[in-house]
Scaffold this motif. Sequence first.
Motif, PDB file in Angstrom:
ATOM      1  N   SER A 107     -26.396  40.215  51.740  1.00  0.00           N
ATOM      2  CA  SER A 107     -25.139  41.280  51.894  1.00  0.00           C
ATOM      3  C   SER A 107     -25.300  42.329  52.838  1.00  0.00           C
ATOM      4  O   SER A 107     -26.526  42.787  52.928  1.00  0.00           O
ATOM      5  N   SER A 159     -21.372  46.236  52.024  1.00  0.00           N
ATOM      6  CA  SER A 159     -20.574  44.898  51.254  1.00  0.00           C
ATOM      7  C   SER A 159     -20.207  45.383  49.846  1.00  0.00           C
ATOM      8  O   SER A 159     -20.765  46.442  49.507  1.00  0.00           O
ATOM      9  N   ASP A 216     -20.430  41.657  45.741  1.00  0.00           N
ATOM     10  CA  ASP A 216     -21.448  40.733  46.886  1.00  0.00           C
ATOM     11  C   ASP A 216     -22.790  41.263  46.409  1.00  0.00           C
ATOM     12  O   ASP A 216     -23.659  40.480  46.517  1.00  0.00           O
ATOM     13  N   LYS A 217     -23.101  42.486  46.612  1.00  0.00           N
ATOM     14  CA  LYS A 217     -24.561  43.098  46.697  1.00  0.00           C
ATOM     15  C   LYS A 217     -25.035  42.606  45.318  1.00  0.00           C
ATOM     16  O   LYS A 217     -26.288  42.186  45.356  1.00  0.00           O
ATOM     17  N   SER A 223     -26.252  38.907  45.292  1.00  0.00           N
ATOM     18  CA  SER A 223     -26.966  38.384  46.623  1.00  0.00           C
ATOM     19  C   SER A 223     -28.350  38.143  46.341  1.00  0.00           C
ATOM     20  O   SER A 223     -29.193  38.983  45.551  1.00  0.00           O
ATOM     21  N   VAL A 269     -30.254  42.203  50.208  1.00  0.00           N
ATOM     22  CA  VAL A 269     -29.349  43.144  50.486  1.00  0.00           C
ATOM     23  C   VAL A 269     -29.766  43.899  51.562  1.00  0.00           C
ATOM     24  O   VAL A 269     -30.873  44.543  51.554  1.00  0.00           O
ATOM     25  N   ALA A 301     -22.286  37.897  53.486  1.00  0.00           N
ATOM     26  CA  ALA A 301     -21.253  38.535  53.070  1.00  0.00           C
ATOM     27  C   ALA A 301     -20.746  39.253  54.066  1.00  0.00           C
ATOM     28  O   ALA A 301     -21.078  39.832  55.044  1.00  0.00           O
ATOM     29  N   GLU A 309     -16.796  35.522  53.060  1.00  0.00           N
ATOM     30  CA  GLU A 309     -16.927  35.504  51.521  1.00  0.00           C
ATOM     31  C   GLU A 309     -17.267  34.235  50.817  1.00  0.00           C
ATOM     32  O   GLU A 309     -17.248  33.296  51.621  1.00  0.00           O
TER      33      GLU A 309
END
Length: 91
Positions: A27, A31, A35-36, A39, A42, A68, A90
């Motif tokens: 991500s 993001s 999403d983070k 993930s 990051v 992401a 996505e």
Amino acid sequence: MGIFDINGNNLETIKTSSKNLATIFVSASDSSDEDKNNSDYVCTGANDQIIIQNAIDDLPNGGRIILANGTYNVDGFSFESSSYKVAFGER
């Protein structure tokens, strides 16, 4: 919106045939929180190529990286391999 590789091919269509592929999610600093939280990596918003390269290095042969939605600040990096895919978008 779906998941696309760097050539614009829709990876959603191959998702079912590639269930055994290792997948690493990355991500961006901007993001979504969802999403983070989901993930493997990051990015910080500075020198993101380092984190992306770490994800690539941790990927076994035949895997894929999904980036992401977000802004990735990279100073530049290159990679050569036909053993993995990098996708943007996505999940």
